[in-house]
Design a protein around this motif. Sequence first.
Motif, mmCIF file in Angstrom:
data_model
loop_
_atom_site.group_PDB
_atom_site.id
_atom_site.type_symbol
_atom_site.label_atom_id
_atom_site.label_comp_id
_atom_site.label_asym_id
_atom_site.label_seq_id
_atom_site.Cartn_x
_atom_site.Cartn_y
_atom_site.Cartn_z
ATOM 1 N N LEU A 53 7.338 -8.718 0.917
ATOM 2 C CA LEU A 53 7.846 -8.700 2.157
ATOM 3 C C LEU A 53 8.745 -7.412 2.611
ATOM 4 C CD1 LEU A 53 8.834 -12.454 2.573
ATOM 5 C CD2 LEU A 53 6.862 -11.423 3.451
ATOM 6 N N LEU A 54 9.431 -6.873 1.673
ATOM 7 C CA LEU A 54 9.842 -5.775 2.083
ATOM 8 C C LEU A 54 9.334 -4.561 2.283
ATOM 9 C CD1 LEU A 54 13.138 -6.067 -0.430
ATOM 10 C CD2 LEU A 54 13.272 -6.288 1.895
ATOM 11 N N ILE A 55 8.256 -4.289 1.543
ATOM 12 C CA ILE A 55 7.321 -3.329 1.370
ATOM 13 C C ILE A 55 6.545 -3.475 2.985
ATOM 14 C CG2 ILE A 55 5.416 -1.910 0.527
ATOM 15 C CD1 ILE A 55 8.097 -1.859 -1.050
ATOM 16 N N SER A 56 6.001 -4.660 3.077
ATOM 17 C CA SER A 56 5.148 -4.860 4.198
ATOM 18 C C SER A 56 5.931 -4.635 5.474
ATOM 19 C CB SER A 56 4.572 -6.163 4.034
ATOM 20 O OG SER A 56 5.567 -7.222 4.215
ATOM 21 N N ALA A 57 7.208 -4.812 5.454
ATOM 22 C CA ALA A 57 8.193 -4.702 6.753
ATOM 23 C C ALA A 57 8.698 -3.135 6.739
ATOM 24 C CB ALA A 57 9.254 -5.773 6.764
ATOM 25 N N GLY A 58 8.510 -2.393 5.718
ATOM 26 C CA GLY A 58 8.955 -1.151 5.931
ATOM 27 C C GLY A 58 10.035 -0.715 5.475
ATOM 28 N N VAL A 59 10.767 -1.850 5.077
ATOM 29 C CA VAL A 59 12.149 -1.663 4.482
ATOM 30 C C VAL A 59 12.258 -0.936 3.097
ATOM 31 C CG1 VAL A 59 14.163 -3.032 3.575
ATOM 32 C CG2 VAL A 59 13.016 -3.735 5.586
ATOM 33 N N GLY A 60 11.092 -1.501 2.279
ATOM 34 C CA GLY A 60 11.062 -0.689 0.991
ATOM 35 C C GLY A 60 10.959 0.851 1.114
ATOM 36 N N LEU A 120 15.389 -7.517 -8.954
ATOM 37 C CA LEU A 120 16.015 -6.682 -9.275
ATOM 38 C C LEU A 120 15.912 -5.480 -10.095
ATOM 39 C CD1 LEU A 120 19.805 -8.513 -9.590
ATOM 40 C CD2 LEU A 120 18.829 -7.295 -7.346
ATOM 41 N N ASN A 121 14.488 -5.727 -10.322
ATOM 42 C CA ASN A 121 13.763 -4.893 -11.255
ATOM 43 C C ASN A 121 13.143 -3.450 -10.479
ATOM 44 O OD1 ASN A 121 12.287 -3.302 -13.338
ATOM 45 N ND2 ASN A 121 11.106 -4.943 -13.874
ATOM 46 N N PRO A 122 13.967 -2.304 -10.554
ATOM 47 C CA PRO A 122 13.316 -1.316 -9.872
ATOM 48 C C PRO A 122 12.072 -0.711 -10.368
ATOM 49 C CG PRO A 122 15.641 -0.639 -10.656
ATOM 50 C CD PRO A 122 15.110 -2.190 -11.372
ATOM 51 N N LYS A 123 11.473 -0.926 -11.625
ATOM 52 C CA LYS A 123 10.332 -0.609 -11.769
ATOM 53 C C LYS A 123 9.315 -1.475 -10.978
ATOM 54 C CE LYS A 123 9.115 -0.070 -15.915
ATOM 55 N NZ LYS A 123 8.910 -0.200 -17.561
ATOM 56 N N ALA A 124 9.699 -2.879 -10.715
ATOM 57 C CA ALA A 124 8.792 -3.551 -10.021
ATOM 58 C C ALA A 124 8.516 -3.206 -8.615
ATOM 59 C CB ALA A 124 8.966 -4.946 -10.153
ATOM 60 N N PHE A 128 5.418 -1.910 -6.524
ATOM 61 C CA PHE A 128 4.804 -2.253 -5.162
ATOM 62 C C PHE A 128 4.762 -1.160 -4.182
ATOM 63 C CE2 PHE A 128 4.953 -6.117 -6.953
ATOM 64 C CZ PHE A 128 4.581 -7.130 -6.160
ATOM 65 N N LEU A 129 6.015 -0.375 -4.273
ATOM 66 C CA LEU A 129 5.918 0.709 -3.088
ATOM 67 C C LEU A 129 4.973 1.862 -3.371
ATOM 68 C CD1 LEU A 129 7.660 1.981 -0.805
ATOM 69 C CD2 LEU A 129 9.265 3.285 -2.385
ATOM 70 N N ALA A 130 4.698 2.221 -4.727
ATOM 71 C CA ALA A 130 3.566 3.108 -4.705
ATOM 72 C C ALA A 130 2.292 2.952 -4.860
ATOM 73 C CB ALA A 130 3.962 3.821 -6.205
ATOM 74 N N PHE A 131 1.905 1.430 -5.320
ATOM 75 C CA PHE A 131 0.643 1.105 -5.467
ATOM 76 C C PHE A 131 -0.064 0.280 -4.513
ATOM 77 C CE2 PHE A 131 1.944 2.384 -9.821
ATOM 78 C CZ PHE A 131 1.090 3.686 -9.916
ATOM 79 N N LEU A 132 0.775 -0.468 -3.575
ATOM 80 C CA LEU A 132 -0.028 -1.485 -2.396
ATOM 81 C C LEU A 132 -0.320 -0.439 -1.296
ATOM 82 C CD1 LEU A 132 2.383 -4.468 -2.447
ATOM 83 C CD2 LEU A 132 0.577 -3.825 -3.838
ATOM 84 N N PRO A 133 0.658 0.432 -0.766
ATOM 85 C CA PRO A 133 -0.099 1.031 0.521
ATOM 86 C C PRO A 133 -1.276 1.878 0.348
ATOM 87 C CG PRO A 133 2.272 1.213 0.394
ATOM 88 C CD PRO A 133 1.917 0.660 -0.906
ATOM 89 N N PRO A 134 -1.436 2.564 -0.962
ATOM 90 C CA PRO A 134 -2.737 3.374 -1.036
ATOM 91 C C PRO A 134 -3.810 2.734 -0.975
ATOM 92 C CG PRO A 134 -1.032 4.367 -2.480
ATOM 93 C CD PRO A 134 -0.313 2.905 -2.039
ATOM 94 N N TRP A 135 -3.894 1.132 -1.232
ATOM 95 C CA TRP A 135 -5.322 0.530 -1.304
ATOM 96 C C TRP A 135 -5.282 -0.124 0.110
ATOM 97 C CZ3 TRP A 135 -8.394 -0.515 -5.272
ATOM 98 C CH2 TRP A 135 -7.958 -0.065 -6.378
ATOM 99 N N THR A 136 -4.657 0.232 1.371
ATOM 100 C CA THR A 136 -4.953 -0.335 2.590
ATOM 101 C C THR A 136 -5.761 0.726 3.302
ATOM 102 O OG1 THR A 136 -2.573 0.583 3.589
ATOM 103 C CG2 THR A 136 -2.704 -1.369 2.438
ATOM 104 N N SER A 137 -6.213 0.561 4.635
ATOM 105 C CA SER A 137 -6.844 1.526 5.289
ATOM 106 C C SER A 137 -6.606 1.297 6.555
ATOM 107 C CB SER A 137 -8.418 0.827 4.915
ATOM 108 O OG SER A 137 -9.259 1.750 5.978
ATOM 109 N N GLU A 138 -6.486 2.241 7.163
ATOM 110 C CA GLU A 138 -6.246 2.202 8.626
ATOM 111 C C GLU A 138 -7.385 1.549 9.750
ATOM 112 O OE1 GLU A 138 -3.596 2.830 10.333
ATOM 113 O OE2 GLU A 138 -2.181 4.060 8.710
ATOM 114 N N SER A 139 -8.748 2.029 9.161
ATOM 115 C CA SER A 139 -9.673 1.451 9.784
ATOM 116 C C SER A 139 -9.977 0.001 9.583
ATOM 117 C CB SER A 139 -10.977 2.204 9.414
ATOM 118 O OG SER A 139 -11.222 1.939 7.925
ATOM 119 N N ALA A 140 -9.301 -0.955 8.818
ATOM 120 C CA ALA A 140 -9.624 -2.152 8.192
ATOM 121 C C ALA A 140 -9.425 -3.089 9.472
ATOM 122 C CB ALA A 140 -8.806 -2.433 7.362
ATOM 123 N N THR A 141 -9.878 -4.201 9.810
ATOM 124 C CA THR A 141 -9.537 -5.096 10.887
ATOM 125 C C THR A 141 -8.318 -5.624 10.614
ATOM 126 O OG1 THR A 141 -10.764 -6.834 9.626
ATOM 127 C CG2 THR A 141 -12.001 -5.664 11.088
#
Length: 207
Positions: A53-60, A120-124, A128-141
Amino acid sequence: MSQSTLVAFWAFSLLFVFTPGADWAYAISAGIRNRGVSASVMGLLAGYVVLTLLISAGVGVLIAGNAVLMGILTVLGAMYLAWLGYGMLRNPPVPRADGAAGNEGSWMTWFRQGALVSGLNPKAFIFFLAFLPPWTSESATWSIPVQILTLGMVYTASCSVVYSMVGFGANRALRTRPSVARLVGRISGVIMIGLAVMLVVREFFLD
């Protein structure tokens, strides 16, 4: 977001899910104590949901870009892991053959501890911050936040299966072997303390 993208991300994320770490150590400790596996796993998953939720909201991104906040997160996470590890070294979980011992702690206690271990695990957080956004696409519905939420839930679902197997597997394998359970518990404690030290060293001495 296509089905092939989700499958590819799922396969990629399994490499991290199957890598032993603090989550594995905590699930094993819950399994050795006979009760609390379900609560512990649900707590771990809750921590990942919060991170998603933090990453998707941009807080991450804001947290990662603030050295002070990242330092605080690292210290808090390291201190908590070290505290859990010390507790396991000082009082390693040892179940009895009848399963009557080692059942201390309420459902909420196990859940809360699990949520803090992952949340509270910084590695986790960095994963999430490094590997979730690259799998998204601006052209996706779907919008980017929805795509990130979906990917985070795919990862969390994989964790639910693997961590449950680890916890219940430890329970089944060690519940009648007190001496082995004590050794495994202490090893888990050492792993937690070692991870805590590594987090601090990497954050403050290797940058």
